[in-house]
Design an enzyme around this catalytic site. Structure first.
Site, PDB file in Angstrom:
ATOM      1  N   ASP A 148       1.022  -1.582  -0.022  1.00 24.62           N
ATOM      2  CA  ASP A 148      -0.098   0.005  -0.350  1.00 24.62           C
ATOM      3  C   ASP A 148       0.847   1.602  -0.256  1.00 24.62           C
ATOM      4  OD1 ASP A 148      -1.887   1.636  -0.220  1.00 24.62           O
ATOM      5  OD2 ASP A 148      -2.214   1.709   2.567  1.00 24.62           O
ATOM      6  N   GLU A 176       3.143  -8.211   7.132  1.00 23.44           N
ATOM      7  CA  GLU A 176       1.965  -8.787   6.540  1.00 23.44           C
ATOM      8  C   GLU A 176       1.541 -10.005   5.790  1.00 23.44           C
ATOM      9  OE1 GLU A 176      -1.154  -5.936   5.854  1.00 23.44           O
ATOM     10  OE2 GLU A 176      -1.217  -5.038   8.413  1.00 23.44           O
ATOM     11  N   TYR A 235      -6.579  -3.426  12.670  1.00 22.25           N
ATOM     12  CA  TYR A 235      -7.583  -1.636  12.050  1.00 22.25           C
ATOM     13  C   TYR A 235      -9.089  -2.407  12.201  1.00 22.25           C
ATOM     14  CZ  TYR A 235      -3.736  -0.693   9.542  1.00 22.25           C
ATOM     15  OH  TYR A 235      -2.629   0.190   8.885  1.00 22.25           O
ATOM     16  N   GLU A 282       0.684  -1.846  14.621  1.00 20.56           N
ATOM     17  CA  GLU A 282      -0.091  -0.926  12.858  1.00 20.56           C
ATOM     18  C   GLU A 282      -1.167  -0.665  14.206  1.00 20.56           C
ATOM     19  OE1 GLU A 282      -0.498  -2.077   9.075  1.00 20.56           O
ATOM     20  OE2 GLU A 282       1.936  -1.708   9.416  1.00 20.56           O
TER      21      GLU A 282
HETATM   22  C1  BDP Z   1      -1.563  -2.180   6.731  1.00 24.13           C
HETATM   23  C2  BDP Z   1      -0.134  -1.980   5.667  1.00 24.13           C
HETATM   24  C3  BDP Z   1      -0.289  -0.874   5.121  1.00 24.13           C
HETATM   25  C4  BDP Z   1      -0.832  -0.036   5.087  1.00 24.13           C
HETATM   26  C5  BDP Z   1      -2.370  -0.201   6.121  1.00 24.13           C
HETATM   27  C6  BDP Z   1      -3.436   0.561   5.709  1.00 24.13           C
HETATM   28  O1  BDP Z   1       0.447  -2.676   6.853  1.00 24.13           O
HETATM   29  O2  BDP Z   1       1.264  -0.873   4.322  1.00 24.13           O
HETATM   30  O3  BDP Z   1      -0.528   1.008   4.596  1.00 24.13           O
HETATM   31  O4  BDP Z   1      -2.846  -1.074   6.502  1.00 24.13           O
HETATM   32  O5  BDP Z   1      -4.239   0.140   5.019  1.00 24.13           O
HETATM   33  O6  BDP Z   1      -2.061  -4.150   6.818  1.00 24.13           O
HETATM   34  O7  BDP Z   1      -3.472   1.671   5.644  1.00 24.13           O
END
Ligand code: BDP
Length: 653
Positions: free
Chosen positions: A200, A444, A497, A533
């Site tokens: 991404d 990932e 997320y 993250e």
């Molecule tokens: C994570 C990835 C990262 C993405 C992020 C996203 O590691 O590179 O930019 O998601 O979706 O899973 O913002």
């Protein structure tokens, strides 16, 4: 004694790498000439992108082969012009620069002249005056070639450097990708193809880091490795120097404090230096004097029948230890909690090109935020950045470019062999940085696929053999019960997320889901966990209360929900939290992205969004607590006893 034996074992392992890649530094014996600035540039737009090789563009001046444009180095080429076909170009681009080399460098055949490229993405071939001098695979690590011998063959020639760079990614590159040819002539013009990737961020390309020439004497310091430890107030620096170009040389190794005073010296090529009253290297916000660096000066004197030469190289050295238990991460035997960020090398116009104003601004922002650490998501960053980390005490999780390994064909032998070689190069380059406390071999990957087990077992074992002094991890987002690599890592790093990609809009599910995530991973593996993250996109300036996705309020509330769980778990086994992301960054175009990824707490221009202030308050609070808990629960040495209250250096700015 055990400590010293361990240091020996650790150092010998690191020395398995037999050629060095020391950062080029000036000294009384080494000169340096930067080749940054404008280069001639030409993209090979031929259908097979191979015209440059077929017509041997490297044999003459690039301008004689066809039209060239000015291209700044270092910079990505993608955003420099108004031409969308150059922004999205896939294939070979050609750079060229003619350099005047000091006559002395040529006439003195006791000198080596080395051409070094800090990094170029992705595959590079380099010629000097039409003669190929090296090629290199991989977009984020340096490579070099000795060119003095070549220049001496015809001292009347100028030094014309041609570098061809190809950004194509395939199943075996790191990161991997695929090229898809669209053959339906009712929908696509002839020759239409696209580069697909599973990561991404924009696949910026070009010469991203400084290019330079430097000299060394023929007998030279090829590599230095240090491994450090301490016992009470005595520091231990186990060092090894590897020398090339001579078999009989005298060596003087001197460790100096940051005032330039000699602390201890030796005339052996390897050994252990004992440092009385050691000043340890401490992270930012853990000590009043973070990032303390000694200097290890190596002087090599070589004598042959006719002459004597001396080579001098000085390496910054931070004395610190890193350890991991099943619930904690320790720096200098004190618990360390990562409160930091994930970054990208990314900015307007220069893309991934090294840019000093940006680097310094980012460090100022991290310090303002109270961040003590970052992860080099998703590739190795410039050495210049790691040097800043060493000096400022910013702790680094150093990541390989193993991002987006999702296709089962990228788990085969060819991919693994390349990944192992990349780890060799990465460890060789970054092994001496005190700021680097852990290696991350991937982000990932499809860790649930059956071949992932052998892949990660081999990769992690290899990395530990290269460097037994640092923990190794990879970053996972897969389900704990299906993850094949987790048994081999030292620290579990999890990305999630909640209320964004899952249950969008439902921030109320975060506490429950995050709690489950932590309990599941810890329950199964009994290893410390970093939330590597978490975050939410914000289009800066969008507001809505009650919060809705993409507004500043939503990002704030997502963070607060996560933080409530971190606060319960960090007393147990959660050892860190890294926000995704420090700043907005460019991605490929797609329906999920509005001119790039907007999960930054700063905009791409480095202005704070509302959530930055939430994080700032939290990080400074955590920093204060860390120091107090060290004082209270660890019964620490004199350094901390000096601050019964919040030390002034730690008070909020
Ligand atoms: C994570 C990835 C990262 C993405 C992020 C996203 O590691 O590179 O930019 O998601 O979706 O899973 O913002």
């Amino acid at each position: 004694m055990l400590r010293v034996l361990w240091l020996f074992a650790a150092l010998d392992a690191v020395l398995l790498l037999d050629t060095g890649m020391l950062f080029p530094r000036e000294s009384s014996s080494r000169e340096l000439k930067e080749l940054n600035g404008l280069w001639a540039f030409r993209a090979d737009r031929s259908p097979n992108r191979n015209q440059g090789f077929e017509s041997a563009w490297y044999k003459s001046r690039l301008a004689e082969t066809g039209p060239v444009i000015d291209m700044p180095v270092p910079a990505s080429y993608n955003d420099i012009t108004q031409d969308p076909t150059l922004r999205d170009f896939i294939g070979w681009v050609w750079y060229e620069r003619e350099v005047t080399v000091p006559t002395r460098w040529i006439t003195d055949d006791g000198l080596r002249v080395v051409l070094r490229v800090g990094s170029a993405h992705y595959y590079s071939v380099v010629w000097v005056n039409g003669v190929k001098v090296t090629e290199h695979e991989g977009g984020h690590l340096p490579f070099e070639a000795e060119i003095g011998t070549l220049l001496r063959k015809d001292p009347t020639m100028p030094c014309r450097i041609t570098i061809a760079v190809n950004n194509t990614l395939d199943l075996h590159t790191l990161p991997p990708g695929t090229i898809l040819y669209m053959t339906d002539r009712t929908r696509y013009p002839a020759g239409f193809f696209v580069q697909n990737t599973n990561f991404d961020f924009f696949n910026y390309a070009g010469i991203h880091r400084p290019v330079l020439l430097y000299t060394t004497p023929k007998a030279y310091v090829d590599d230095i490795t240090v491994v450090t430890d301490f016992l009470d107030d005595t520091g231990l620096v186990r060092y090894g120097v590897s020398v090339k170009g001579t078999t009989s040389a005298a060596m003087k190794v001197t460790l100096m404090d940051n005032g330039g005073h000699c602390v201890v010296s030796s005339n052996q090529a390897s050994g252990v230096l004992k440092v009385p009253n050691v000043n340890l290297w401490w992270p930012y916000l853990m000590h009043e004097n973070p990032g303390y660096l000694y200097s290890l000066e190596v002087r090599l004197k070589a004598t042959d029948e006719s002459s004597t030469s001396e080579d001098v190289y000085t390496l910054p050295v931070g004395i610190r230890t890193v350890n991991v238990s099943s619930t904690q991460f320790f720096i200098n035997n004190k618990p360390f909690y990562f409160h930091g960020v994930n970054k990208h090398e990314d900015a307007d116009i220069r893309g991934k090109g090294l840019d000093w104003p940006l680097i310094v601004k980012d460090f100022n922002l991290m310090k303002w935020l109270g961040a003590n650490s970052f992860r080099t998501s998703h590739y190795p960053y410039a050495e210049e950045i790691l040097q800043m980390c060493d000096r400022h005490g910013i702790v680094v999780i150093d990541e390989s470019p193993g991002v987006g390994i999702k296709d089962i064909r990228s788990f085969g032998n060819a991919s693994l062999t390349h990944h192992l070689a990349v780890m060799d190069e990465l460890v060789r380059r970054d092994k001496n940085h005190p700021s680097v406390v852990m290696w991350s071999v991937a982000n990932e990957p499809a860790a649930e696929m059956p071949p992932a087990e052998n892949y990660f077992k081999t990769l992690i074992k290899h990395t530990k053999a290269l460097d037994p002094t640092r923990p190794v991890t990879y970053i996972t987002d897969s389900n704990f019960s299906r993850d094949k690599g987790a048994p081999f890592v030292d620290v579990i790093c999890v990305n999630s997320y909640f209320s964004w990609y899952h249950d969008p809009g439902h921030v109320e599910v975060i506490p429950l889901q995050l709690n489950t995530q932590f309990e599941d991973w810890y329950g199964k593996y009994k290893k410390p966990i970093i939330q590597s993250e978490y975050g939410a996109d914000v289009v800066p300036g969008l507001h809505n209360d009650p919060p809705v996705m993409f507004t500043e309020e939503y990002q704030k509330v997502v963070l607060q929900q996560y933080h409530s769980v971190f606060d319960q778990k960090r007393k147990k086994y959660v050892i860190g939290e890294l926000i995704w992301n420090f700043a907005d960054f460019m991605t490929t175009q797609g329906i999920m992205r509005v001119v790039g990824n907007k999960k930054g707490i700063f905009t791409r221009q480095r202005q704070p969004k509302a959530a930055a202030f939430i994080l700032k308050e939290r990080y400074w609070r955590l920093a204060n607590e860390t120091v107090h808990s060290n004082v209270v629960t660890q019964g620490l040495s004199t350094v901390h006893i000096r601050w019964p209250q919040t030390p002034t250096w730690l008070s909020q700015v």
